[in-house]
Design a protein around this motif. Structure first.
Motif, short mmCIF file in Angstrom:
data_model
loop_
_atom_site.label_atom_id
_atom_site.label_comp_id
_atom_site.label_asym_id
_atom_site.label_seq_id
_atom_site.Cartn_x
_atom_site.Cartn_y
_atom_site.Cartn_z
N UNK A 1 6.33 14.23 4.86
CA UNK A 1 7.78 15.01 4.12
C UNK A 1 8.35 13.79 3.58
N UNK A 2 9.03 14.55 2.54
CA UNK A 2 9.92 13.30 1.42
C UNK A 2 11.22 13.26 1.67
N UNK A 3 11.89 12.28 0.84
CA UNK A 3 13.21 12.29 1.27
C UNK A 3 14.26 13.47 0.70
N UNK A 4 13.67 14.26 0.20
CA UNK A 4 14.37 15.60 -0.40
C UNK A 4 14.56 16.42 1.10
N UNK A 5 13.92 16.24 2.01
CA UNK A 5 14.26 16.99 3.18
C UNK A 5 15.30 16.22 4.31
N UNK A 6 15.59 15.05 3.82
CA UNK A 6 16.35 14.43 4.59
C UNK A 6 15.82 13.80 5.84
N UNK A 7 14.56 13.38 5.64
CA UNK A 7 14.17 12.61 6.89
C UNK A 7 13.74 11.28 6.66
N UNK A 8 13.94 10.51 5.70
CA UNK A 8 13.64 9.29 5.29
C UNK A 8 14.43 8.73 4.08
N UNK A 9 14.53 7.55 3.86
CA UNK A 9 15.24 7.07 2.86
C UNK A 9 14.59 7.55 1.34
N UNK A 10 15.52 7.34 0.45
CA UNK A 10 15.11 7.78 -0.91
C UNK A 10 14.09 7.00 -1.44
N UNK A 11 13.15 7.86 -2.10
CA UNK A 11 11.81 7.08 -2.74
C UNK A 11 10.98 6.46 -1.73
N UNK A 12 11.03 7.29 -0.55
CA UNK A 12 9.91 6.92 0.63
C UNK A 12 9.55 8.34 0.81
N UNK A 13 8.15 8.29 1.69
CA UNK A 13 7.70 9.35 2.62
C UNK A 13 7.27 9.00 3.66
N UNK A 14 7.74 10.02 4.78
CA UNK A 14 7.34 9.79 6.11
C UNK A 14 6.11 10.73 6.46
N UNK A 15 5.25 10.13 7.12
CA UNK A 15 4.00 10.94 7.54
C UNK A 15 3.60 10.85 9.03
N UNK A 16 3.45 12.27 9.46
CA UNK A 16 3.43 12.39 10.93
C UNK A 16 1.83 12.95 11.31
N UNK A 17 1.10 12.20 12.23
CA UNK A 17 -0.35 12.32 12.31
C UNK A 17 -0.39 12.76 13.90
N UNK A 18 -1.32 13.80 14.26
CA UNK A 18 -1.50 14.08 15.66
C UNK A 18 -3.01 14.42 15.70
N UNK A 19 -3.54 14.10 17.00
CA UNK A 19 -5.07 14.52 17.49
C UNK A 19 -5.00 14.41 18.79
N UNK A 20 -6.04 15.47 19.07
CA UNK A 20 -6.15 15.43 20.70
C UNK A 20 -7.29 14.43 20.98
N UNK A 21 -7.28 13.94 22.17
CA UNK A 21 -8.19 12.88 22.45
C UNK A 21 -8.53 12.66 23.87
N UNK A 22 -9.64 12.03 24.41
CA UNK A 22 -9.66 11.92 25.79
C UNK A 22 -8.97 10.62 26.47
#
Length: 240
Positions: free
Chosen positions: A104-125
């Motif tokens: 998600x980028x800053x244009x959706x209001x989740x991080x500062x301007x000119x930055x990008x936030x990335x969420x990762x997920x995975x199932x594991x044992x």
């Protein structure tokens, strides 16, 4: 005031209330606990409540690895917000589960301007497998590795993109148990933890189910009439 114990009947089968840290005892017909709390199987009249990060109340066998990254540029130059999947064996030969990535980028209001936030997920044992999965995905997406742990050195470099990758500014990884909504006794409920999906629909479904069990005659997110909305806003005009 923190709750330090549950009050049970003489047989230890029926919940009756809680005991606060101050010593005060409160009676209640229902109790909702976070999934990190544990209650002994054999319950005396006063049961100590413990907050544990090692074992969930449902004894979940699988876990979910999650990561959060902040970067200067998008992982895809032509997209500000995007969803990426790494299917099994796409990161390294031993990979058996998919890794989900949401940027998600800053244009959706989740991080500062000119930055990008990335969420990762995975199932594991276990935590080792989970961190290896996420580190492999992060190494494939960004130009800076999260850590120099031994498991990262085993990752096949063939998964890296040929195009220039964005610079990683900050990251964090964590592991939690994959628990589901369930009840303990007749009056105690545990809320679930999010599953490996990034839309959190399971949390909404569990919340609705819990609400209907506690308030069977009430509507979940009941519709509000226009007249009630006007009254709440204080815009109702009185006739002269």
């Amino acid at each position: 005031m923190p709750v330090i114990a549950l009050l049970m009947d003489k047989d230890g089968r029926r919940y009756q209330g809680v005991r606060l840290a101050s010593g005060q005892e409160l009676s209640s017909p229902q109790l909702i606990l976070a999934p990190s709390f544990t209650i002994p199987t054999t319950s005396p009249p006063a049961v100590e409540v413990k907050n544990s990060n090692d074992k969930s109340p449902s004894d979940a066998e699988r876990k979910v690895a999650r990561g959060i990254c902040i970067a200067k540029n998008s992982v895809k130059s032509e997209a500000a917000n995007c969803l990426v999947f790494f299917p099994p064996r796409s990161l390294y030969p031993e990979q058996i589960t998919s890794v989900r990535v949401l940027q998600l980028s800053s244009n959706v209001g989740v991080c500062p301007s000119k930055t990008f936030v990335t969420y990762l997920s995975a199932v594991c044992d276990d935590a080792v497998e989970g961190k290896k999965l996420l580190n492999a995905a992060i190494n494939a997406l960004f130009s800076m590795a999260v850590s120099s742990s031994p498991e990262n050195n085993e990752i096949d470099n063939s998964s890296e993109h040929t195009e220039e990758k964005p610079c990683l500014l900050w990251s964090a990884l964590y592991i939690h148990d994959l628990t589901k909504f369930h009840g303990l006794y007749d009056s105690i409920r545990f809320t679930p933890m999010p599953d490996e999906h990034l839309h959190y629909d399971d949390i909404l479904d569990a919340t609705e189910k819990l609400f209907k069990e506690l308030f069977p005659n009430e509507d979940f997110f009941a519709m509000t009439s226009t007249s009630e909305e006007h009254l709440d806003d204080g815009n109702t005009e009185l006739d002269p």
